[in-house]
Design an enzyme around this catalytic site. Structure first.
Site, PDB file in Angstrom:
ATOM      1  N   HIS A 270      13.781   4.650-109.331  1.00 18.91           N
ATOM      2  CA  HIS A 270      14.155   4.686-110.749  1.00 18.91           C
ATOM      3  C   HIS A 270      12.926   4.513-111.621  1.00 18.91           C
ATOM      4  O   HIS A 270      12.009   3.755-111.286  1.00 18.91           O
ATOM      5  CB  HIS A 270      15.231   3.647-111.073  1.00 18.91           C
ATOM      6  CG  HIS A 270      14.838   2.215-110.835  1.00 18.91           C
ATOM      7  ND1 HIS A 270      14.078   1.492-111.727  1.00 18.91           N
ATOM      8  CD2 HIS A 270      15.119   1.366-109.823  1.00 18.91           C
ATOM      9  CE1 HIS A 270      13.908   0.260-111.276  1.00 18.91           C
ATOM     10  NE2 HIS A 270      14.527   0.159-110.111  1.00 18.91           N
TER      11      HIS A 270
ATOM     12  N   ASP B 196      12.912   3.475-114.872  1.00 19.68           N
ATOM     13  CA  ASP B 196      12.978   2.455-115.918  1.00 19.68           C
ATOM     14  C   ASP B 196      12.554   1.092-115.399  1.00 19.68           C
ATOM     15  O   ASP B 196      12.604   0.806-114.200  1.00 19.68           O
ATOM     16  CB  ASP B 196      14.376   2.382-116.539  1.00 19.68           C
ATOM     17  CG  ASP B 196      15.460   2.041-115.529  1.00 19.68           C
ATOM     18  OD1 ASP B 196      15.429   2.576-114.416  1.00 19.68           O
ATOM     19  OD2 ASP B 196      16.360   1.239-115.880  1.00 19.68           O
TER      20      ASP B 196
ATOM     21  N   GLU C 194      18.512   2.733-114.245  1.00 17.61           N
ATOM     22  CA  GLU C 194      19.061   1.989-113.107  1.00 17.61           C
ATOM     23  C   GLU C 194      19.281   0.539-113.468  1.00 17.61           C
ATOM     24  O   GLU C 194      20.268  -0.079-113.054  1.00 17.61           O
ATOM     25  CB  GLU C 194      18.105   2.101-111.909  1.00 17.61           C
ATOM     26  CG  GLU C 194      18.617   1.492-110.613  1.00 17.61           C
ATOM     27  CD  GLU C 194      18.297   0.015-110.428  1.00 17.61           C
ATOM     28  OE1 GLU C 194      18.856  -0.604-109.509  1.00 17.61           O
ATOM     29  OE2 GLU C 194      17.484  -0.536-111.220  1.00 17.61           O
TER      30      GLU C 194
ATOM     31  N   HIS D  80      11.030  -8.269-112.186  1.00 18.70           N
ATOM     32  CA  HIS D  80      11.601  -8.774-113.436  1.00 18.70           C
ATOM     33  C   HIS D  80      10.861  -9.999-113.986  1.00 18.70           C
ATOM     34  O   HIS D  80      11.284 -10.564-114.986  1.00 18.70           O
ATOM     35  CB  HIS D  80      13.096  -9.118-113.275  1.00 18.70           C
ATOM     36  CG  HIS D  80      13.955  -7.953-112.908  1.00 18.70           C
ATOM     37  ND1 HIS D  80      15.324  -8.007-112.961  1.00 18.70           N
ATOM     38  CD2 HIS D  80      13.656  -6.704-112.498  1.00 18.70           C
ATOM     39  CE1 HIS D  80      15.846  -6.850-112.578  1.00 18.70           C
ATOM     40  NE2 HIS D  80      14.818  -6.034-112.292  1.00 18.70           N
TER      41      HIS D  80
END
Length: 385
Positions: A73, A75, A137, A359
């Site tokens: 993905h 993003d 995603e 993250h």
């Protein structure tokens, strides 16, 4: 060939595209498309309804069924309010680590795959190798679901998919689903001194959360025999409850953000049915007895099926041969793998970097992880002819 230097240079270019899910990914998609076209791939770009997001699907080799998909993905999650020691959108190499937003989740794998494209093309492969790069995603796998529809509509039927999420190069053959919802409560505002004259949306939201907690415990009793997940049952998480404006005002609006991670689809069906009956038979009659226009509506943010472990799995066997790994694991986090499995492919998740870094501020992928990934993809070349 110096594929590592090529991959590292491309990764730096990809990190420079701030493809946070709230923003467009078109710059990165166009950049990847040019690299793949230069390598000799046939490239399709399929836009979403807004025209600001797109999936990329590219093929090297014959346009026949049975190909191998390398997927990631485009993003990334936001960097706002995170304490980074470097510019998150500028790749920095230090002490054998490559820092930057998306380095492990999951632009590192994308860079490695695309860096291999010229070498795959030079083989003139008889089995197609596909590249699938999606949007959004991180906020519901919207791009993955759109890609699946495009592949169905166009009759494209690969046999194997490798999803390059960060697994520290372990082979992952299963993970839970991820179902996300926002439930909205509409009540009737009024003065706090007369609670019976209003419909307190926050109080009804709290009762709904109570039902979620009851179901959360009940799901433990539905644990499948010999479940390999950790925890082995379907989980529910209440992420946020918001509502109200002041101490002395009966709140007319409330909202709950919640999710469940099913180990089996029947659990998800059970939870949704139980909540439907609870709202229809208990909450709504009490709310509408005071205010006929009171209501409860659940918005589906995303329902992404998990990756179901399969006894026969060509993808697992293939990646085990390429990496030398003995066995495959399960993880609790979600990916787009279930979407590809739903198309009839055998699927595994295997990619460079650790999910523990995803993250977070100062996200990184280790150089040795990138080198292991490239070694796997280089060995994959022998399976294309």
């Amino acid at each position: 060939m110096n594929t590592f230097e090529d991959a590292k240079a491309l990764l730096a270019e990809l990190i420079a595209f701030p493809t946070v899910s709230t923003d467009s990914n078109l710059g990165m998609i166009d950049h990847l498309a040019q690299h793949l076209r230069d390598a000799g791939a046939t490239v399709d770009i399929w836009h979403d309804g807004t025209g600001t997001k797109a999936n990329l699907f590219a093929t090297i080799g014959p346009e026949i069924d049975g190909g191998i998909v390398l997927s990631g993905h485009s993003d990334v999650v936001p960097v706002a309010d995170q304490d980074w020691s470097t510019n998150p959108f500028e790749m920095v190499e230090k002490d054998g680590l490559l820092f930057g937003r998306g380095t492990c989740d999951m632009k590192g794998f994308i860079a490695a795959a695309v860096a291999m494209a010229p070498h795959y093309a030079a083989l003139n492969p008889t089995r197609p190798i596909h590249f699938a790069f999606t949007y959004d995603e991180e906020i519901g796998c919207f791009g993955g679901r759109a890609l699946a529809k495009s592949l169905r509509d166009k009759g494209i039927s690969p046999a194997v998919a490798l999803i390059g999420e960060p697994t520290s190069m372990r082979i992952i053959e299963g993970h839970k689903g991820c179902y996300e919802y926002t439930t909205h409560f509409t009540g009737l505002e009024g003065h706090g001194s007369g609670p019976d004259l209003g419909v307190n949306a926050v109080e009804y939201a709290v009762r709904y959360v109570g039902k979620l907690l009851d179901l959360k415990e009940e799901l433990k009793t539905r644990t499948p025999t010999n479940s390999r997940f950790d925890p082995p049952w379907t989980t529910i998480n209440t992420g946020a409850l918001t509502g109200g404006v002041a101490h002395n005002v009966i709140p007319g609006k409330a909202r709950i953000d919640w999710e469940m991670r099913p180990v089996q689809k029947s659990d998800a069906d059970h939870v949704k049915q139980a909540l439907h009956h609870y709202c229809t038979d208990t909450l709504l009659p009490a709310m509408q007895a005071v205010h006929p226009d009171a209501g409860i509506q659940t918005e589906v943010i995303g329902e992404v099926d998990g990756l179901v472990p399969m006894q026969e799995n060509e993808a697992r066997n293939l990646v085990a041969e390429l990496t030398g790994a003995n066995g495959a694991d399960l993880v609790p986090f979600g990916t787009e793998a279930g979407i590809f499995q739903g198309l009839g492919m055998s699927v595994v998740v295997c990619g460079p970097g650790s999910i523990d870094q995803a993250h977070k501020p100062d996200e990184y992928v280790a150089v040795d992880q990138m080198q292991q990934c490239l070694a796997m993809l280089e060995r994959l070349a022998s399976k294309l002819t």
